[in-house]
Design a protein around this motif. Structure first.
Motif, PDB file in Angstrom:
ATOM      1  N   GLY A  43       0.598  -1.582  -0.084  1.00  0.00           N
ATOM      2  CA  GLY A  43      -0.009  -0.301  -0.259  1.00  0.00           C
ATOM      3  C   GLY A  43       0.609   1.120  -0.155  1.00  0.00           C
ATOM      4  N   HIS A  44       2.400   0.887   0.223  1.00  0.00           N
ATOM      5  CA  HIS A  44       2.838   2.361   0.234  1.00  0.00           C
ATOM      6  C   HIS A  44       3.204   2.791  -0.831  1.00  0.00           C
ATOM      7  N   CYS A  45       2.712   2.350  -1.952  1.00  0.00           N
ATOM      8  CA  CYS A  45       2.936   3.218  -3.381  1.00  0.00           C
ATOM      9  C   CYS A  45       1.649   2.630  -4.126  1.00  0.00           C
ATOM     10  N   LYS A  46       1.240   3.918  -4.893  1.00  0.00           N
ATOM     11  CA  LYS A  46       0.297   3.025  -5.925  1.00  0.00           C
ATOM     12  C   LYS A  46       0.739   2.855  -7.337  1.00  0.00           C
ATOM     13  N   TRP A  47       1.858   3.529  -7.787  1.00  0.00           N
ATOM     14  CA  TRP A  47       2.206   3.124  -8.456  1.00  0.00           C
ATOM     15  C   TRP A  47       2.762   2.081  -9.181  1.00  0.00           C
ATOM     16  N   THR A  48       3.243   1.286  -8.018  1.00  0.00           N
ATOM     17  CA  THR A  48       3.811  -0.261  -8.542  1.00  0.00           C
ATOM     18  C   THR A  48       3.715  -0.366  -9.528  1.00  0.00           C
ATOM     19  N   GLU A  49       2.020  -0.832  -9.635  1.00  0.00           N
ATOM     20  CA  GLU A  49       1.947  -1.415 -10.793  1.00  0.00           C
ATOM     21  C   GLU A  49       1.972  -0.797 -12.401  1.00  0.00           C
ATOM     22  N   PHE A 150       9.758   8.804 -17.077  1.00  0.00           N
ATOM     23  CA  PHE A 150       8.314   8.962 -16.252  1.00  0.00           C
ATOM     24  C   PHE A 150       7.643   7.865 -14.878  1.00  0.00           C
ATOM     25  N   VAL A 151       9.182   6.634 -15.298  1.00  0.00           N
ATOM     26  CA  VAL A 151       9.937   5.853 -14.191  1.00  0.00           C
ATOM     27  C   VAL A 151      10.604   6.576 -13.598  1.00  0.00           C
ATOM     28  N   LYS A 152      11.313   8.015 -13.393  1.00  0.00           N
ATOM     29  CA  LYS A 152      11.946   8.345 -12.652  1.00  0.00           C
ATOM     30  C   LYS A 152      10.805   9.412 -11.264  1.00  0.00           C
ATOM     31  N   VAL A 153      10.163   9.953 -12.503  1.00  0.00           N
ATOM     32  CA  VAL A 153       9.088  10.609 -11.307  1.00  0.00           C
ATOM     33  C   VAL A 153       7.697   9.793 -10.548  1.00  0.00           C
ATOM     34  N   ILE A 154       7.656   8.675 -10.826  1.00  0.00           N
ATOM     35  CA  ILE A 154       6.718   7.834  -9.986  1.00  0.00           C
ATOM     36  C   ILE A 154       8.044   7.295  -9.436  1.00  0.00           C
ATOM     37  N   GLN A 155       8.969   6.961  -9.504  1.00  0.00           N
ATOM     38  CA  GLN A 155       9.772   6.568  -7.831  1.00  0.00           C
ATOM     39  C   GLN A 155      10.414   7.900  -7.349  1.00  0.00           C
ATOM     40  N   ARG A 156      10.492   8.864  -7.329  1.00  0.00           N
ATOM     41  CA  ARG A 156      10.356  10.085  -6.726  1.00  0.00           C
ATOM     42  C   ARG A 156       9.451  10.380  -5.751  1.00  0.00           C
ATOM     43  N   GLU A 157       7.725   9.751  -6.236  1.00  0.00           N
ATOM     44  CA  GLU A 157       6.503   9.753  -5.196  1.00  0.00           C
ATOM     45  C   GLU A 157       6.888   8.806  -4.627  1.00  0.00           C
ATOM     46  N   CYS A 158       7.191   7.289  -4.666  1.00  0.00           N
ATOM     47  CA  CYS A 158       7.331   6.482  -4.517  1.00  0.00           C
ATOM     48  C   CYS A 158       8.282   6.953  -2.756  1.00  0.00           C
ATOM     49  N   LYS A 159       8.786   7.670  -3.082  1.00  0.00           N
ATOM     50  CA  LYS A 159       9.713   7.713  -1.985  1.00  0.00           C
ATOM     51  C   LYS A 159       8.938   7.829  -0.301  1.00  0.00           C
TER      52      LYS A 159
END
Length: 159
Positions: A43-49, A150-159
């Motif tokens: 549940g930590h990051c909704k962007w995993t999928e 896009f990957v970098k932005v998501i990884q930043r969001e998921c930190k």
């Protein structure tokens, strides 16, 4: 047939394991802890999928488009418009895939659907700052650079 049989065997083994665990107090505690922990971690990051599907399409040779690519270092308050921009451009990729019959069309569709669902669930920032750029104000980049950003932005969001 073999897969179905393996599935039944696995289900039976799980049944036996759970049956023995649930008969004592310690087994019950372990069962609930194991059932709870993965949900909190996932549940930590909704962007995993979305990240998983981005990895699947990043090497696609049949997607050749130029896309508005948001900067990976935008202010935190611009996070929602940045994500919306990436998802708008994913729709462009999706349309391109429908025209060219890309091998990764389903993965692109999954990114678009899961990304929009994550964006709605997260509600990153409901107020958009006046300093946030419109999607069309970003530089156009090739597909590979777009996916990397896009990957970098998501990884930043998921930190």
């Amino acid at each position: 047939q073999k897969t179905h049989l393996k599935s039944i065997c696995l289900q039976y083994q799980l049944y036996l394991l759970l049956n023995s665990l649930l008969k004592n107090e310690m087994g019950l505690i372990i069962f609930f802890l194991c059932a709870y922990v993965p949900k909190t971690a996932a549940g930590h990051c909704k962007w995993t999928e979305v990240l998983k599907d981005l990895e699947l399409i990043q090497t696609s040779k049949d997607i050749d488009v130029s896309l508005y690519t948001a900067n990976t270092d935008e202010d935190k308050e611009c996070q929602e418009p940045v994500m919306r921009c990436f998802l708008l451009e994913m729709k462009v990729i999706l349309q391109e895939c429908h025209i060219k019959n890309c091998s990764k069309t389903q993965d692109v569709l999954n990114i678009w659907k899961n990304g929009n669902a994550s964006l709605e669930n997260n509600k990153l920032n409901s107020t958009t700052s006046a300093k946030c750029k419109e999607c069309e104000e970003y530089e156009e980049k090739n597909f590979t650079e777009f996916i990397q950003s896009f990957v970098k932005v998501i990884q930043r969001e998921c930190k």
